[in-house]
Motif scaffolding. Structure first.
Motif, mmCIF file in Angstrom:
data_model
loop_
_atom_site.group_PDB
_atom_site.id
_atom_site.type_symbol
_atom_site.label_atom_id
_atom_site.label_comp_id
_atom_site.label_asym_id
_atom_site.label_seq_id
_atom_site.Cartn_x
_atom_site.Cartn_y
_atom_site.Cartn_z
ATOM 1 N N LEU A 109 0.826 -1.210 0.000
ATOM 2 C CA LEU A 109 0.000 0.000 0.000
ATOM 3 C C LEU A 109 0.862 1.263 0.000
ATOM 4 C CD1 LEU A 109 -2.707 -1.171 2.572
ATOM 5 C CD2 LEU A 109 -2.950 -1.019 0.091
ATOM 6 N N GLY A 110 1.894 1.272 0.859
ATOM 7 C CA GLY A 110 2.754 2.448 0.938
ATOM 8 C C GLY A 110 3.468 2.720 -0.363
ATOM 9 N N ALA A 111 4.002 1.671 -1.000
ATOM 10 C CA ALA A 111 4.760 1.854 -2.234
ATOM 11 C C ALA A 111 3.855 2.237 -3.404
ATOM 12 C CB ALA A 111 5.545 0.581 -2.555
ATOM 13 N N ILE A 112 2.662 1.648 -3.479
ATOM 14 C CA ILE A 112 1.733 2.016 -4.556
ATOM 15 C C ILE A 112 1.359 3.491 -4.447
ATOM 16 C CG2 ILE A 112 -0.632 1.720 -5.402
ATOM 17 C CD1 ILE A 112 -0.347 -1.263 -4.885
ATOM 18 N N ILE A 113 1.045 3.937 -3.232
ATOM 19 C CA ILE A 113 0.717 5.354 -3.026
ATOM 20 C C ILE A 113 1.909 6.226 -3.405
ATOM 21 C CG2 ILE A 113 0.174 7.105 -1.273
ATOM 22 C CD1 ILE A 113 -1.457 4.904 0.174
ATOM 23 N N ALA A 114 3.115 5.778 -3.022
ATOM 24 C CA ALA A 114 4.323 6.546 -3.339
ATOM 25 C C ALA A 114 4.514 6.684 -4.844
ATOM 26 C CB ALA A 114 5.545 5.870 -2.712
ATOM 27 N N LEU A 115 4.223 5.625 -5.601
ATOM 28 C CA LEU A 115 4.372 5.694 -7.046
ATOM 29 C C LEU A 115 3.379 6.679 -7.665
ATOM 30 C CD1 LEU A 115 4.922 1.962 -8.107
ATOM 31 C CD2 LEU A 115 6.633 3.752 -7.769
ATOM 32 N N PHE A 116 2.198 6.753 -7.100
ATOM 33 C CA PHE A 116 1.187 7.664 -7.640
ATOM 34 C C PHE A 116 1.354 9.096 -7.118
ATOM 35 C CE2 PHE A 116 -0.923 3.734 -8.827
ATOM 36 C CZ PHE A 116 -1.514 4.072 -10.042
ATOM 37 N N VAL A 117 2.065 9.237 -6.001
ATOM 38 C CA VAL A 117 2.324 10.570 -5.443
ATOM 39 C C VAL A 117 3.842 10.726 -5.286
ATOM 40 C CG1 VAL A 117 1.768 12.191 -3.600
ATOM 41 C CG2 VAL A 117 0.139 10.384 -4.172
ATOM 42 N N PRO A 118 4.555 10.965 -6.383
ATOM 43 C CA PRO A 118 6.024 11.035 -6.330
ATOM 44 C C PRO A 118 6.500 12.349 -5.712
ATOM 45 C CG PRO A 118 5.255 11.503 -8.555
ATOM 46 C CD PRO A 118 4.036 11.158 -7.742
ATOM 47 N N THR A 119 6.854 12.292 -4.456
ATOM 48 C CA THR A 119 7.224 13.514 -3.728
ATOM 49 C C THR A 119 8.569 14.084 -4.167
ATOM 50 O OG1 THR A 119 8.149 12.119 -1.968
ATOM 51 C CG2 THR A 119 5.885 12.885 -1.698
ATOM 52 N N VAL A 120 9.349 13.321 -4.926
ATOM 53 C CA VAL A 120 10.642 13.828 -5.408
ATOM 54 C C VAL A 120 10.549 14.292 -6.860
ATOM 55 C CG1 VAL A 120 11.939 12.358 -3.829
ATOM 56 C CG2 VAL A 120 11.433 11.539 -6.147
ATOM 57 N N GLY A 121 9.350 14.234 -7.418
ATOM 58 C CA GLY A 121 9.173 14.600 -8.817
ATOM 59 C C GLY A 121 9.256 13.377 -9.712
ATOM 60 N N ALA A 122 9.201 13.614 -11.037
ATOM 61 C CA ALA A 122 9.240 12.505 -11.998
ATOM 62 C C ALA A 122 10.123 12.812 -13.191
ATOM 63 C CB ALA A 122 7.824 12.180 -12.463
ATOM 64 N N GLY A 123 11.032 13.766 -13.033
ATOM 65 C CA GLY A 123 11.931 14.113 -14.138
ATOM 66 C C GLY A 123 13.014 13.073 -14.327
ATOM 67 N N PHE A 124 13.506 12.966 -15.557
ATOM 68 C CA PHE A 124 14.555 11.990 -15.858
ATOM 69 C C PHE A 124 15.955 12.553 -15.643
ATOM 70 C CE2 PHE A 124 10.958 10.321 -18.322
ATOM 71 C CZ PHE A 124 10.971 9.001 -17.898
ATOM 72 N N ASN A 125 16.035 13.790 -15.188
ATOM 73 C CA ASN A 125 17.341 14.435 -14.984
ATOM 74 C C ASN A 125 17.768 14.459 -13.520
ATOM 75 O OD1 ASN A 125 15.292 16.183 -14.279
ATOM 76 N ND2 ASN A 125 16.359 18.024 -14.964
ATOM 77 N N LYS A 126 17.017 13.764 -12.645
ATOM 78 C CA LYS A 126 17.356 13.718 -11.229
ATOM 79 C C LYS A 126 17.632 12.280 -10.802
ATOM 80 C CE LYS A 126 15.027 15.955 -8.190
ATOM 81 N NZ LYS A 126 13.890 16.425 -7.385
ATOM 82 N N LEU A 127 18.800 12.066 -10.216
ATOM 83 C CA LEU A 127 19.180 10.716 -9.783
ATOM 84 C C LEU A 127 18.214 10.174 -8.743
ATOM 85 C CD1 LEU A 127 21.201 8.378 -9.822
ATOM 86 C CD2 LEU A 127 22.547 9.615 -8.097
ATOM 87 N N GLN A 128 17.737 11.024 -7.845
ATOM 88 C CA GLN A 128 16.870 10.531 -6.771
ATOM 89 C C GLN A 128 15.542 10.015 -7.302
ATOM 90 O OE1 GLN A 128 16.215 13.200 -3.470
ATOM 91 N NE2 GLN A 128 15.246 11.613 -2.242
ATOM 92 N N VAL A 129 15.102 10.504 -8.443
ATOM 93 C CA VAL A 129 13.856 10.005 -9.026
ATOM 94 C C VAL A 129 14.005 8.528 -9.390
ATOM 95 C CG1 VAL A 129 12.275 10.199 -10.984
ATOM 96 C CG2 VAL A 129 13.120 12.263 -9.861
ATOM 97 N N TYR A 130 15.167 8.170 -9.957
ATOM 98 C CA TYR A 130 15.438 6.772 -10.302
ATOM 99 C C TYR A 130 15.447 5.922 -9.029
ATOM 100 C CZ TYR A 130 16.778 8.421 -14.940
ATOM 101 O OH TYR A 130 16.767 8.985 -16.190
ATOM 102 N N GLN A 131 16.127 6.423 -7.989
ATOM 103 C CA GLN A 131 16.171 5.717 -6.700
ATOM 104 C C GLN A 131 14.769 5.519 -6.144
ATOM 105 O OE1 GLN A 131 15.668 7.971 -3.632
ATOM 106 N NE2 GLN A 131 15.246 6.059 -2.553
ATOM 107 N N TYR A 132 13.971 6.572 -6.200
ATOM 108 C CA TYR A 132 12.635 6.582 -5.614
ATOM 109 C C TYR A 132 11.742 5.519 -6.264
ATOM 110 C CZ TYR A 132 8.101 8.618 -4.182
ATOM 111 O OH TYR A 132 6.840 8.824 -3.675
ATOM 112 N N PHE A 133 11.666 5.529 -7.584
ATOM 113 C CA PHE A 133 10.764 4.606 -8.270
ATOM 114 C C PHE A 133 11.261 3.166 -8.195
ATOM 115 C CE2 PHE A 133 9.000 8.486 -9.999
ATOM 116 C CZ PHE A 133 7.657 8.178 -10.152
ATOM 117 N N ILE A 134 12.550 2.953 -8.380
ATOM 118 C CA ILE A 134 13.090 1.588 -8.339
ATOM 119 C C ILE A 134 12.930 0.979 -6.952
ATOM 120 C CG2 ILE A 134 15.204 0.214 -8.499
ATOM 121 C CD1 ILE A 134 16.095 2.124 -10.752
ATOM 122 N N PHE A 135 13.240 1.749 -5.917
ATOM 123 C CA PHE A 135 13.108 1.242 -4.545
ATOM 124 C C PHE A 135 11.676 0.831 -4.240
ATOM 125 C CE2 PHE A 135 12.244 2.321 0.003
ATOM 126 C CZ PHE A 135 12.946 1.274 0.569
#
Length: 256
Positions: A109-135
């Motif tokens: 539940l937590g991860a699904i909500i996180a994917l739909f509400v990306p608090t770090v953004g969704a740009g492809f130019n930020k390393l943390q976005v990759y970390q966020y979605f993959i994790f």
């Protein structure tokens, strides 16, 4: 939220999760292998998150420290401690059952909500976005793995245990948010301390989860959502077993 890049990330997430489930099923990956993989992903995730969120220290010129809001005390980040506990400390089967029974719904539940509400953004130019979605994809995979491999004997008491543990975590998060906010020596330095999103919503403009009617209504809404969503999860995992048992009992009576 729900930008073109966000939809692309959601599509990538579906492909990644599906691929992980397929590979685990095809190669019959063991629990030990899966949890070792989860630990590696978790450590890499935290290393990337820390490297992306170091901020200047107000006390020493040139010094840095981790933004307190990025400490691993959100629901999804807490899973890292639980994974390490499963791997190195939990020996009793009963404790393992309780832990896995808590991790499955909260990860999913937590991860699904996180994917739909990306608090770090969704740009492809930020390393943390990759970390966020993959994790978060790996968290969903591990939850599915727990359910698929029937690692937990789901019972009604598991639901109440999960709610009680979530209540304890919520109280601790509330204390942490308050402590970090009051302890700040530099105005705004601790503004991101919002563990479990108890202080304010993860994003502006969300339906239900907003401060339009005040914080108490927001907090009560959070509690109700948790009770309902965790309840739906438990109903979904226990209903097939209940139906199967009823069918077996009926067949046994018929055969007699």
């Amino acid at each position: 939220m729900f930008s073109t890049t966000h939809f692309i990330w959601l599509a990538i997430s579906v492909v990644l999760i599906t691929s992980l489930v397929f590979l685990q099923h095809k190669f019959k990956l063991s629990f030990n292998f899966v949890i070792n993989t989860m630990l590696i992903i978790s450590v890499l995730s935290e290393v990337i998150k820390i490297s992306c969120n170091m901020i200047p220290s107000p006390h020493t010129e040139g010094g840095k420290y981790l933004d307190p809001g990025d400490l691993p005390f959100h629901l999804c980040s807490i899973q890292i401690f639980l994974l390490f506990g499963l791997k190195f400390f939990v020996k009793r089967e009963k404790t393992k059952q309780l832990l896995l029974g808590f991790m499955a719904p909260t990860m999913l539940l937590g991860a699904i909500i996180a994917l739909f509400v990306p608090t770090v953004g969704a740009g492809f130019n930020k390393l943390q976005v990759y970390q966020y979605f993959i994790f978060h994809c790996f968290l969903i995979f591990f939850s599915i793995y727990i359910i698929k491999e029937k690692l937990v004997d789901w019972k009604l008491k598991t639901y109440f245990y999960n709610l009680a543990l979530l209540g304890c975590i919520t109280l601790i998060a509330l204390w942490l948010n308050s402590f970090l906010s009051v302890a700040a020596e530099v105005p705004g330095a601790f503004r991101r301390a919002n563990f479990m999103y108890l202080t304010f919503p993860p994003m502006e403009g969300l339906p239900l989860l907003n401060l339009n009617n005040g914080w108490y209504v927001y907090f009560l809404t959070l509690i109700i959502l948790v009770i309902v969503l965790v309840g739906i999860f438990h109903l979904a995992v226990t209903l097939p077993k209940y139906i199967k048992n009823k069918r077996n009992a009926k067949n046994q009576i018929t055969n007699e």
